[in-house]
Design an enzyme around this catalytic site. Sequence first.
Site, short mmCIF file in Angstrom:
data_model
loop_
_atom_site.label_atom_id
_atom_site.label_comp_id
_atom_site.label_asym_id
_atom_site.label_seq_id
_atom_site.Cartn_x
_atom_site.Cartn_y
_atom_site.Cartn_z
N ARG A 1 16.32 3.70 -18.19
CA ARG A 1 16.50 2.70 -17.16
C ARG A 1 18.01 2.40 -17.04
NH1 ARG A 1 12.34 1.73 -13.35
NH2 ARG A 1 13.63 0.13 -12.78
N HIS B 1 13.21 8.80 -10.91
CA HIS B 1 12.28 7.77 -11.47
C HIS B 1 12.19 7.54 -12.72
CE1 HIS B 1 8.27 5.63 -11.75
NE2 HIS B 1 8.13 6.49 -12.82
N ASN C 1 16.69 7.77 -4.30
CA ASN C 1 17.61 7.12 -5.49
C ASN C 1 17.49 8.35 -6.55
OD1 ASN C 1 15.00 6.65 -6.11
ND2 ASN C 1 15.29 4.48 -6.26
N GLU D 1 1.76 7.26 -16.82
CA GLU D 1 2.57 8.07 -16.12
C GLU D 1 2.76 9.52 -16.57
OE1 GLU D 1 5.08 4.82 -13.64
OE2 GLU D 1 6.28 6.36 -14.84
N LYS E 1 13.78 13.51 -8.20
CA LYS E 1 12.93 13.10 -6.91
C LYS E 1 13.43 14.44 -5.94
CE LYS E 1 12.35 8.17 -7.28
NZ LYS E 1 12.43 6.94 -6.70
N ARG F 1 21.93 7.06 -10.46
CA ARG F 1 21.60 6.39 -9.10
C ARG F 1 22.82 6.29 -8.16
NH1 ARG F 1 16.02 2.87 -10.29
NH2 ARG F 1 14.78 4.70 -9.64
N THR G 1 17.62 0.23 -8.91
CA THR G 1 16.88 0.75 -7.77
C THR G 1 17.77 1.09 -6.54
OG1 THR G 1 14.90 -0.25 -8.79
CG2 THR G 1 14.98 0.63 -6.46
N PHE H 1 7.44 -0.27 2.02
CA PHE H 1 7.88 0.96 1.76
C PHE H 1 7.04 2.21 1.48
CE2 PHE H 1 9.07 -1.49 -2.08
CZ PHE H 1 8.37 -0.46 -2.94
N TYR I 1 2.00 6.30 -7.17
CA TYR I 1 2.72 4.96 -6.80
C TYR I 1 1.62 3.82 -6.25
CZ TYR I 1 7.46 6.62 -7.01
OH TYR I 1 8.56 7.26 -7.40
#
Length: 143
Positions: free
Chosen positions: A86, A116, A113, A127, A10, A103, A92, A58, A50
């Site tokens: 993950r 993704h 965070n 995606e 990110k 994270r 998250t 958010f 998103y």
Amino acid sequence: MIERTLSIIKPDAVARGLIGEILRRLESGGLKIVAAKLARLSREQARAFYAVHKERPFFASLTEYMSSGPILVSVLEGEGVIMKNREIMGATDPAKAAPGTIRREWGKDVEKNAVHGSDGRETAASEIAFFFKPQEIHSDRKP
Ligand code: UDP
Ligand code: MG
């Protein structure tokens, strides 16, 4: 089952110079990078990416953040790679992420965070197609 997943480093993590460390963590976990590039999302593109979260409180802040600077998008491939990614990412909310996860180490808060990762096979496929043409993915395998 050989899978593919989309990973994003990110904007704030790219700005902080963490691309190398985060990719190293993914590769050390046995995840194979089969495509990668820097990209910059417009606000509209961030809203589209998103869209599933468009009713969430958010959403406005998240899409502003995700379009605030360059991101590093990559496709990872391997056995069970969606869940493995993950796990390496962590929860998250960085405060709740397990020690040693990306994270926990580099996330600033529940929004910023650091990374993704797709959450399932269908979202992974859509995606990946959002960012990459088939010929940009360099794999020995036909998915
Ligand atoms: N997010 C946020 N506030 C929240 C939950 C999520 O800002 O309370 C942001 C965060 O950047 C997260 C993204 O929205 O990574 C997508 O949320 P999701 O629930 O899909 O979490 P993820 O799959 O990224 O762990
Ligand atoms: Mg998600």
